[in-house]
Design a protein around this motif. Structure first.
Motif, PDB file in Angstrom:
ATOM      1  N   HIS A  10       0.781  -1.289   0.002  1.00 58.55           N
ATOM      2  CA  HIS A  10      -0.023  -0.327  -0.095  1.00 58.55           C
ATOM      3  C   HIS A  10       0.962   1.319   0.034  1.00 58.55           C
ATOM      4  CE1 HIS A  10      -3.969  -1.921   0.854  1.00 58.55           C
ATOM      5  NE2 HIS A  10      -3.159  -2.933   1.340  1.00 58.55           N
ATOM      6  N   ARG A  11       0.404   2.181  -0.604  1.00 56.61           N
ATOM      7  CA  ARG A  11       1.197   3.527  -0.805  1.00 56.61           C
ATOM      8  C   ARG A  11       0.993   4.415   0.391  1.00 56.61           C
ATOM      9  NH1 ARG A  11      -0.416   6.127  -6.157  1.00 56.61           N
ATOM     10  NH2 ARG A  11       1.308   7.677  -5.677  1.00 56.61           N
ATOM     11  N   ILE A  12       1.975   4.768   1.335  1.00 53.96           N
ATOM     12  CA  ILE A  12       1.740   5.680   2.467  1.00 53.96           C
ATOM     13  C   ILE A  12       2.346   7.022   2.053  1.00 53.96           C
ATOM     14  CG2 ILE A  12       2.025   5.962   4.705  1.00 53.96           C
ATOM     15  CD1 ILE A  12       2.281   2.958   4.844  1.00 53.96           C
ATOM     16  N   TRP A  13       1.727   7.978   1.862  1.00 50.80           N
ATOM     17  CA  TRP A  13       2.029   9.538   1.404  1.00 50.80           C
ATOM     18  C   TRP A  13       2.455  10.269   2.353  1.00 50.80           C
ATOM     19  CZ3 TRP A  13      -0.945  14.236  -0.154  1.00 50.80           C
ATOM     20  CH2 TRP A  13       0.059  15.199  -0.794  1.00 50.80           C
ATOM     21  N   MET A  14       3.528  10.633   2.673  1.00 53.04           N
ATOM     22  CA  MET A  14       4.144  11.520   3.777  1.00 53.04           C
ATOM     23  C   MET A  14       4.805  12.702   3.350  1.00 53.04           C
ATOM     24  SD  MET A  14       4.542   8.912   6.852  1.00 53.04           S
ATOM     25  CE  MET A  14       4.155  10.161   8.252  1.00 53.04           C
ATOM     26  N   PRO A  15       4.336  13.654   2.786  1.00 55.62           N
ATOM     27  CA  PRO A  15       5.268  14.701   1.962  1.00 55.62           C
ATOM     28  C   PRO A  15       5.814  15.644   2.898  1.00 55.62           C
ATOM     29  CG  PRO A  15       2.853  15.505   1.908  1.00 55.62           C
ATOM     30  CD  PRO A  15       2.721  13.998   2.467  1.00 55.62           C
ATOM     31  N   GLY A  16       5.603  15.449   4.191  1.00 50.39           N
ATOM     32  CA  GLY A  16       6.219  16.486   5.295  1.00 50.39           C
ATOM     33  C   GLY A  16       7.654  15.659   5.825  1.00 50.39           C
ATOM     34  N   ILE A  17       8.174  14.424   5.251  1.00 46.78           N
ATOM     35  CA  ILE A  17       9.233  13.870   5.752  1.00 46.78           C
ATOM     36  C   ILE A  17      10.329  14.655   4.997  1.00 46.78           C
ATOM     37  CG2 ILE A  17      10.887  11.726   5.617  1.00 46.78           C
ATOM     38  CD1 ILE A  17       8.233  10.303   6.002  1.00 46.78           C
ATOM     39  N   VAL A  18      11.308  15.222   5.950  1.00 47.64           N
ATOM     40  CA  VAL A  18      12.316  15.867   5.206  1.00 47.64           C
ATOM     41  C   VAL A  18      13.819  15.278   5.718  1.00 47.64           C
ATOM     42  CG1 VAL A  18      13.644  18.244   5.456  1.00 47.64           C
ATOM     43  CG2 VAL A  18      11.248  17.987   5.444  1.00 47.64           C
ATOM     44  N   PRO A  19      14.560  15.045   4.610  1.00 44.84           N
ATOM     45  CA  PRO A  19      15.904  14.168   5.114  1.00 44.84           C
ATOM     46  C   PRO A  19      16.588  14.929   5.961  1.00 44.84           C
ATOM     47  CG  PRO A  19      15.235  14.448   2.577  1.00 44.84           C
ATOM     48  CD  PRO A  19      14.267  15.224   3.114  1.00 44.84           C
ATOM     49  N   GLY A  20      16.986  14.276   6.770  1.00 47.47           N
ATOM     50  CA  GLY A  20      18.019  14.881   8.055  1.00 47.47           C
ATOM     51  C   GLY A  20      17.351  15.023   9.228  1.00 47.47           C
ATOM     52  N   THR A  21      15.962  14.658   9.174  1.00 46.50           N
ATOM     53  CA  THR A  21      15.347  15.103  10.284  1.00 46.50           C
ATOM     54  C   THR A  21      15.240  13.905  11.144  1.00 46.50           C
ATOM     55  OG1 THR A  21      13.125  14.612   9.144  1.00 46.50           O
ATOM     56  CG2 THR A  21      14.020  16.899   9.427  1.00 46.50           C
ATOM     57  N   GLU A  22      14.658  13.875  12.403  1.00 44.99           N
ATOM     58  CA  GLU A  22      14.856  12.574  13.294  1.00 44.99           C
ATOM     59  C   GLU A  22      13.589  11.818  12.701  1.00 44.99           C
ATOM     60  OE1 GLU A  22      13.405  15.682  16.385  1.00 44.99           O
ATOM     61  OE2 GLU A  22      14.537  15.799  14.537  1.00 44.99           O
ATOM     62  N   ALA A  80      -4.189  19.957   3.090  1.00 48.25           N
ATOM     63  CA  ALA A  80      -4.039  19.345   1.874  1.00 48.25           C
ATOM     64  C   ALA A  80      -3.890  18.109   1.819  1.00 48.25           C
ATOM     65  CB  ALA A  80      -2.985  20.166   1.166  1.00 48.25           C
ATOM     66  N   LEU A  81      -3.004  17.590   2.797  1.00 47.65           N
ATOM     67  CA  LEU A  81      -2.779  16.200   2.963  1.00 47.65           C
ATOM     68  C   LEU A  81      -4.215  15.349   3.223  1.00 47.65           C
ATOM     69  CD1 LEU A  81      -0.972  13.762   3.327  1.00 47.65           C
ATOM     70  CD2 LEU A  81      -0.710  14.289   5.706  1.00 47.65           C
ATOM     71  N   LEU A  82      -5.175  15.905   4.155  1.00 49.93           N
ATOM     72  CA  LEU A  82      -6.110  15.233   4.453  1.00 49.93           C
ATOM     73  C   LEU A  82      -7.245  15.252   3.277  1.00 49.93           C
ATOM     74  CD1 LEU A  82      -7.073  16.498   8.183  1.00 49.93           C
ATOM     75  CD2 LEU A  82      -5.840  14.562   7.496  1.00 49.93           C
ATOM     76  N   ASP A  83      -7.195  16.442   2.444  1.00 48.04           N
ATOM     77  CA  ASP A  83      -7.812  16.396   1.344  1.00 48.04           C
ATOM     78  C   ASP A  83      -7.611  15.411   0.204  1.00 48.04           C
ATOM     79  OD1 ASP A  83      -9.081  18.673   2.316  1.00 48.04           O
ATOM     80  OD2 ASP A  83      -8.119  20.126   1.178  1.00 48.04           O
ATOM     81  N   THR A  84      -6.252  15.343   0.062  1.00 46.21           N
ATOM     82  CA  THR A  84      -5.847  14.106  -0.923  1.00 46.21           C
ATOM     83  C   THR A  84      -6.108  12.950  -0.448  1.00 46.21           C
ATOM     84  OG1 THR A  84      -4.011  15.808  -1.612  1.00 46.21           O
ATOM     85  CG2 THR A  84      -3.762  13.671  -2.340  1.00 46.21           C
ATOM     86  N   VAL A  85      -5.900  12.630   0.650  1.00 48.87           N
ATOM     87  CA  VAL A  85      -6.223  11.163   1.348  1.00 48.87           C
ATOM     88  C   VAL A  85      -7.732  10.955   1.195  1.00 48.87           C
ATOM     89  CG1 VAL A  85      -6.033   9.760   3.266  1.00 48.87           C
ATOM     90  CG2 VAL A  85      -4.018  11.127   2.665  1.00 48.87           C
ATOM     91  N   ALA A  86      -8.376  11.891   1.486  1.00 52.63           N
ATOM     92  CA  ALA A  86      -9.956  11.642   1.223  1.00 52.63           C
ATOM     93  C   ALA A  86     -10.308  11.417   0.073  1.00 52.63           C
ATOM     94  CB  ALA A  86     -10.612  12.878   2.054  1.00 52.63           C
ATOM     95  N   ASP A  87      -9.471  11.933  -0.875  1.00 55.39           N
ATOM     96  CA  ASP A  87     -10.217  11.765  -2.372  1.00 55.39           C
ATOM     97  C   ASP A  87      -9.458  10.640  -3.239  1.00 55.39           C
ATOM     98  OD1 ASP A  87     -11.779  14.105  -1.842  1.00 55.39           O
ATOM     99  OD2 ASP A  87     -10.552  15.509  -2.779  1.00 55.39           O
ATOM    100  N   THR A  88      -8.329  10.158  -2.656  1.00 58.39           N
ATOM    101  CA  THR A  88      -7.616   9.275  -3.371  1.00 58.39           C
ATOM    102  C   THR A  88      -7.348   7.925  -2.847  1.00 58.39           C
ATOM    103  OG1 THR A  88      -6.258  11.215  -4.028  1.00 58.39           O
ATOM    104  CG2 THR A  88      -5.287   9.301  -4.442  1.00 58.39           C
ATOM    105  N   PRO A  89      -8.377   6.937  -3.243  1.00 59.16           N
ATOM    106  CA  PRO A  89      -8.559   5.633  -2.614  1.00 59.16           C
ATOM    107  C   PRO A  89      -6.925   4.836  -2.704  1.00 59.16           C
ATOM    108  CG  PRO A  89     -10.244   6.005  -4.184  1.00 59.16           C
ATOM    109  CD  PRO A  89      -9.258   7.032  -4.410  1.00 59.16           C
TER     110      PRO A  89
END
Length: 311
Positions: free
Chosen positions: A188-200, A227-236
């Motif tokens: 399953h595709r788990i989308w997390m655009p807030g992940i930034v390289p170098g962070t804990e 925006a994340l919630l809108d996308t997850v709600a609309d994208t199965p």
């Protein structure tokens, strides 16, 4: 301006004699005379005239006296403003909707007498630097990242293991599940655009992916949680991870589901960091509050990366 000289001037003006001012200040009469003389040179005026009865203020001395008293009051207020416990306790919670913010709200409800300043710093390097400089008193972080041990003067204690949940829209294949195992998330595709390289948190999810073969995508710009919630709600085809204590609100029509993850439950380890020499009494109160009110860690059936400090 020498505040000792100003203080000596006020004492002499109140006493009317240098000898009595010297006794009050626990210095010699010669020291009083020297301080008054230095102050007069600094101001360019005579402040006292000597009389048979002692020392009387000149017209300039009378004009300066109320300002001298105000100088001393301002100095006292300045010292008090940085005295132990007099300034607000400054704590970094990373973001307003995440678990550390909730922990601090609970602390404020339990201890309203402790003045608080809440700040939000993005990365652990900035947080540690702010702790070491005294800009903040504490920060909530996951510690310690691979290859980035904490400096020796920074203390930490684990305060909360926060379970992850899967957040899906109503049409997602797992939307009807009461819980899902980590194994069920494979593919399953788990989308997390807030992940930034170098962070804990990037280090945390890198290890979760490596351990269980998950597919976490951090592609695209991060427009924030709405925006994340809108996308997850609309994208199965997309879901996302969310901390159990993350506070989010979305329109009723979104039909989003928060689903516990089990076997094992990935938990995000929140620790509080502070400088070992920090003596702010509010920090002691905060640490005691967290120790008494937060759950334990490393519970059976949970997972954290191997680099997380156990204490």
């Amino acid at each position: 301006m020498d505040l000792d000289a100003v203080r000596t001037f006020v004492a002499a003006a109140d006493a009317g004699q240098f000898a009595e001012a010297a006794a009050e200040l626990a210095v010699t009469q010669q020291a009083v005379s020297k301080r008054i003389a230095a102050l007069e040179r600094n101001l360019g005026v005579r402040l006292f005239t000597r009389t048979a009865r002692g020392a009387e203020l000149t017209i300039d001395g009378q004009a300066f006296l109320p300002h001298a008293r105000e100088l001393l009051r301002v100095a006292e207020r300045a010292v008090a403003s940085v005295g132990t416990g007099r300034r607000p306790l400054r704590v970094d919670v990373i973001a307003s909707r995440v678990a550390p913010s909730g922990l601090m709200r609970g602390f404020h409800r339990a201890h309203p007498e402790v003045d608080l300043d809440v700040v939000m710093l993005f990365d652990i390097e900035s947080a540690v630097a702010a702790i070491r400089s005294g800009a903040i008193d504490a920060s909530f972080r996951a510690v310690a990242m691979p290859g980035q041990p904490l400096p020796e003067d920074i203390e930490s204690v684990r305060v909360l293991d926060e379970p992850l949940q899967l957040l899906t829209g109503p049409a997602h294949a797992l939307a009807g599940a009461r819980s899902v195992t980590v194994a069920q998330l494979a593919g399953h595709r788990i989308w997390m655009p807030g992940i930034v390289p170098g962070t804990e948190w990037a280090a945390y999810y890198d290890d979760l992916v490596a351990e269980y073969g998950l597919t976490i995508e951090a592609t695209g710009p991060n427009f924030g949680s709405d925006a994340l919630l809108d996308t997850v709600a609309d994208t199965p085809a997309l879901a996302t991870f969310m901390g159990e204590h993350t506070r989010l609100v979305w329109p009723a029509g979104h039909g989003l589901r928060r689903i516990p993850v089990t076997d094992p439950t990935p938990v995000y380890p929140h620790s509080i960091l502070w400088h070992r020499d920090n003596s702010h009494p509010g920090l002691t109160t905060l640490r005691s509050h967290l120790a008494a009110t937060t759950a334990g860690h490393d519970a059976a059936g949970t997972w954290t990366p191997g680099w997380v400090l156990p204490r």
